[in-house]
Enzyme design. Sequence first.
Site, short mmCIF file in Angstrom:
data_model
loop_
_atom_site.label_atom_id
_atom_site.label_comp_id
_atom_site.label_asym_id
_atom_site.label_seq_id
_atom_site.Cartn_x
_atom_site.Cartn_y
_atom_site.Cartn_z
N HIS A 98 0.84 -1.20 0.00
CA HIS A 98 0.00 0.00 0.00
C HIS A 98 0.87 1.25 0.00
O HIS A 98 1.99 1.24 0.50
CB HIS A 98 -0.91 0.01 1.24
N ALA A 125 6.48 -21.96 9.03
CA ALA A 125 5.15 -21.50 9.41
C ALA A 125 5.13 -19.99 9.67
O ALA A 125 6.07 -19.43 10.23
CB ALA A 125 4.69 -22.24 10.66
N ALA A 143 10.49 -19.84 10.28
CA ALA A 143 9.15 -19.56 10.77
C ALA A 143 9.08 -18.14 11.33
O ALA A 143 9.97 -17.70 12.05
CB ALA A 143 8.76 -20.57 11.85
N ARG A 163 17.07 -11.77 7.80
CA ARG A 163 18.51 -11.65 7.52
C ARG A 163 19.09 -13.06 7.44
O ARG A 163 18.54 -13.99 8.03
CB ARG A 163 19.20 -10.89 8.64
#
Length: 169
Positions: A98, A125, A143, A163
């Site tokens: 956006h 996940a 995750a 990173r």
Amino acid sequence: MFRFLSYAWFTFVVSTTSFLPDSWPILKLRGWLVRWCFKSCGRNLHVGTGVRVQFTNRIEIGDHVLLAHGSWVQGVGGVKLGDEVMLGPYTCIATNDHTKQHGSYRRGEGQAAPIVMERGSWTGAHAVLTAGVTVGAGAAVAAGAVVTKDVPPNVVVGGVPARIIMSDE
């Protein structure tokens, strides 16, 4: 019209099979039933329960790809998932960011950019991939990581923003 029909079919298949367990035969069945919805789709697609996909007509999928439970793929900017890519549970792929207009992000135009996951890459996940990133071949996204920049091949990235935390080379 095709975009609406493919989205409706994808949603119908995932919804009506949601009571079935995410076993390999069911994952494969869902993948087989929805493969025509995409811009291109290779062999052996596996789709988990609760997967949501928008703009299927702008998504390219390679061979042996897994979209795990609860994954969300927003393809307005284009998505390419190479061979043997795995999306972990609740992975979010957002190809549209956006912009602010008149002091509000609600009114701003979206800026779409493609996301590419190269061969053998994987997300853990709750990973998030933002517009315009490429995840290199054999790379893993830990995750909960938020990927805002390109990920080189054969590394593990983690954190917010993501990173490099380990390299295979």
